[in-house]
Design a protein around this motif. Sequence first.
Motif, PDB file in Angstrom:
ATOM      1  N   ALA A   1       4.173   7.053   6.472  1.00  0.00           N
ATOM      2  CA  ALA A   1       3.941   6.814   5.183  1.00  0.00           C
ATOM      3  C   ALA A   1       2.265   6.125   4.966  1.00  0.00           C
ATOM      4  N   GLY A   2       2.175   5.476   5.478  1.00  0.00           N
ATOM      5  CA  GLY A   2       0.688   4.198   5.311  1.00  0.00           C
ATOM      6  C   GLY A   2       0.972   3.557   5.179  1.00  0.00           C
ATOM      7  N   ARG A   3       2.422   2.655   4.674  1.00  0.00           N
ATOM      8  CA  ARG A   3       1.747   1.334   3.881  1.00  0.00           C
ATOM      9  C   ARG A   3       1.410  -0.219   5.378  1.00  0.00           C
ATOM     10  N   ASP A   4       1.444  -1.195   4.333  1.00  0.00           N
ATOM     11  CA  ASP A   4       1.272  -2.231   5.817  1.00  0.00           C
ATOM     12  C   ASP A   4       2.920  -2.990   5.779  1.00  0.00           C
ATOM     13  N   ALA A   5       3.276  -3.336   6.792  1.00  0.00           N
ATOM     14  CA  ALA A   5       4.697  -3.574   6.341  1.00  0.00           C
ATOM     15  C   ALA A   5       4.043  -5.220   7.214  1.00  0.00           C
ATOM     16  N   VAL A   6       5.750  -5.613   7.615  1.00  0.00           N
ATOM     17  CA  VAL A   6       6.156  -7.306   8.485  1.00  0.00           C
ATOM     18  C   VAL A   6       6.776  -6.632   9.071  1.00  0.00           C
ATOM     19  N   LEU A   7       7.223  -6.556  10.267  1.00  0.00           N
ATOM     20  CA  LEU A   7       9.011  -6.093  10.973  1.00  0.00           C
ATOM     21  C   LEU A   7       8.786  -7.558  11.721  1.00  0.00           C
ATOM     22  N   ARG A   8      10.356  -7.974  10.704  1.00  0.00           N
ATOM     23  CA  ARG A   8      11.270  -9.308  11.427  1.00  0.00           C
ATOM     24  C   ARG A   8      12.540  -8.966  11.859  1.00  0.00           C
ATOM     25  N   SER A   9      12.726  -9.063  13.178  1.00  0.00           N
ATOM     26  CA  SER A   9      13.858  -8.892  13.848  1.00  0.00           C
ATOM     27  C   SER A   9      14.420  -9.555  15.141  1.00  0.00           C
ATOM     28  N   PRO A  10      15.537  -9.732  15.509  1.00  0.00           N
ATOM     29  CA  PRO A  10      15.908 -10.426  16.870  1.00  0.00           C
ATOM     30  C   PRO A  10      15.257  -9.658  18.333  1.00  0.00           C
TER      31      PRO A  10
ATOM     32  N   GLU B   1       0.964  -5.627  -0.336  1.00  0.00           N
ATOM     33  CA  GLU B   1       2.204  -4.837  -0.936  1.00  0.00           C
ATOM     34  C   GLU B   1       3.287  -4.541   0.376  1.00  0.00           C
ATOM     35  N   PRO B   2       2.359  -5.256   1.188  1.00  0.00           N
ATOM     36  CA  PRO B   2       3.839  -4.854   2.752  1.00  0.00           C
ATOM     37  C   PRO B   2       5.172  -4.335   2.369  1.00  0.00           C
ATOM     38  N   PHE B   3       6.214  -3.596   3.103  1.00  0.00           N
ATOM     39  CA  PHE B   3       7.402  -3.571   3.771  1.00  0.00           C
ATOM     40  C   PHE B   3       7.456  -3.976   4.576  1.00  0.00           C
ATOM     41  N   VAL B   4       8.571  -5.132   4.337  1.00  0.00           N
ATOM     42  CA  VAL B   4       8.984  -5.848   4.562  1.00  0.00           C
ATOM     43  C   VAL B   4      10.599  -5.725   5.484  1.00  0.00           C
ATOM     44  N   ALA B   5      10.268  -5.413   6.489  1.00  0.00           N
ATOM     45  CA  ALA B   5      11.605  -4.574   7.569  1.00  0.00           C
ATOM     46  C   ALA B   5      12.756  -5.871   8.222  1.00  0.00           C
ATOM     47  N   GLU B   6      13.633  -6.185   8.268  1.00  0.00           N
ATOM     48  CA  GLU B   6      13.664  -7.620   8.509  1.00  0.00           C
ATOM     49  C   GLU B   6      15.287  -7.140   8.749  1.00  0.00           C
ATOM     50  N   ALA B   7      16.153  -6.575   9.905  1.00  0.00           N
ATOM     51  CA  ALA B   7      16.981  -6.106  10.583  1.00  0.00           C
ATOM     52  C   ALA B   7      18.063  -7.373  10.087  1.00  0.00           C
ATOM     53  N   ALA B   8      19.580  -6.754   9.704  1.00  0.00           N
ATOM     54  CA  ALA B   8      20.582  -7.863   9.699  1.00  0.00           C
ATOM     55  C   ALA B   8      20.824  -8.602  11.399  1.00  0.00           C
TER      56      ALA B   8
END
Length: 531
Positions: free
Chosen positions: A58-67, A219-226
């Motif tokens: 969708a074109g959103r800014d994001a922070v991807l944090r995962s192992p 307004e980033p979307f933050v994806a932090e995997a469990a």
Amino acid sequence: MNEKEMPFNEPRAGEAEKREARSASSLGIDSRLADKLAEAGIAEPTEVQAEAWPPLLAGRDAVLRSPTGSGKTLAYLLPLLQRLDPDRRETQAIVLAPTQELAMQIVRVAEHYGEPLGIKTVALIGGAALSRQLERMKNRPALVVGTPGRVREIVLRKKLPLPAVRMVVVDETDRVFSLGGKKDVEAILHGTSRERQTVFVSATRTEAMREAESRWLKEPFVAEAANNGTAAGLPDTIGHWVFVCDRRDKIDTVRRIARSVKPSSAMIFVNDTEKIAELVAKLKYEGFTVEALYGDTGGNDRSEALRKFREGRTKLLVATDVAARGLDIPSLPLVIQFEPALDADHYVHRAGRTGRMGRSGVSVTLVSPQERFIIGKLAKKLGVDFEEKALREGQVIGAGEAERKRAPAKQADRPRNNEANVRPRNEAAFSGKGEKAAPAREASRGSGFSGGRANGKADGTMKGKAASMMNGKATDGSMHGKPDSAPPKPKPARAPSGPAKAKTDRAKKNKDKGAPRWLKEKREQSRPPAE
């Protein structure tokens, strides 16, 4: 060694069931890309991929944090490739990475998945020929992947127009900012389109990364995997072993581990590049195929070393933290840390080279007895349970088991009832050497004072002294009933004279020849004065 101790390269039971049963197509991924995923054996997306694909598309800014090893590269790369227009003759997206190896790794993935979409990718990395990279930029690739310093150099040469760039991904963001690439990254971001999409990706989220997020992301979307593992994000598919040995024995311990475990391949991390040459030379002497990867290695040599390692032509790869940052070798079963990691973040990225995408692996740390405290600190900060191991008869066993096996051998070596090393109390009385000691013991019991005999012989001296004391007089003139005074001091030896003295003086001079001054003075002081 049982399967529980060394579960290399076997996917964990039930791992697939933990992932959400959603296909890539249902999450918006192009069918051509979904087919490529199926060819690679990826039937279902990982948690971070399933969470990141819809907002990134969708074109959103994001922070991807995962192992590490959780599939972050495909999490941002597939939406990026899908949003590029192959018909536009300009660079539309830039992916920045902290090291040459990670940049080239991303390039290979981008070329593989971008082929059915018609997306061209060019690598701009330091250490490679600048002229060749400038020549490739003439084709106006849709995607550029590179290190911050080289990308900015191409920009300053006006061979990479930034206003047309509307997507920027900074992989291993924490490392990019900590390695001194902050100014280059910010200069690149400042020159791109204001309507760009910006994505920060990392396994750890440092304070410097948070500051950059607040400045450059909207307004980033933050994806932090469990976190299905340790507190620091290491998956629980990784075993953490510790071997305690002297520093001089570490190279031999590496050899023994490699012989005992017999992994298909292994990475060996060092802190100091000066130790690489010795480590590589000795391991090659032991018959291993070894390559080295460090900051000063030439670009072609680095690529060749990685290629051989991935193809299985090299069994051991010795590397520094910077060179191996973010490397993805899916089937790597073993990581050996020749020296303890400098801090918790370094340990996470070292251990994270194994146990990727649900596979099992082992991270081994070698410590000297003086470095034990480092493991305690890492365990506390990372939430990792370290297992102390030992090598015995070509097998890896627990340190406690090794102690139990050594204990019977030590007990057997001891003589029964201490017969060999304990003398009887009265042994001297029955040995030839004790004939002089026995009379003294007899006299101390009181018999000596009354003319007692020792071994059938009267001690005339003791008898005479005892008789004098019985008469109230002491033979040496001391008071009645008082103990004898101390014996007179021996007279000093008389110095030789005449020919004997001359001979002695010559011997002294010969002995003093070549002796240091302090020794001569000491000998002079210890000699008896001349008459």
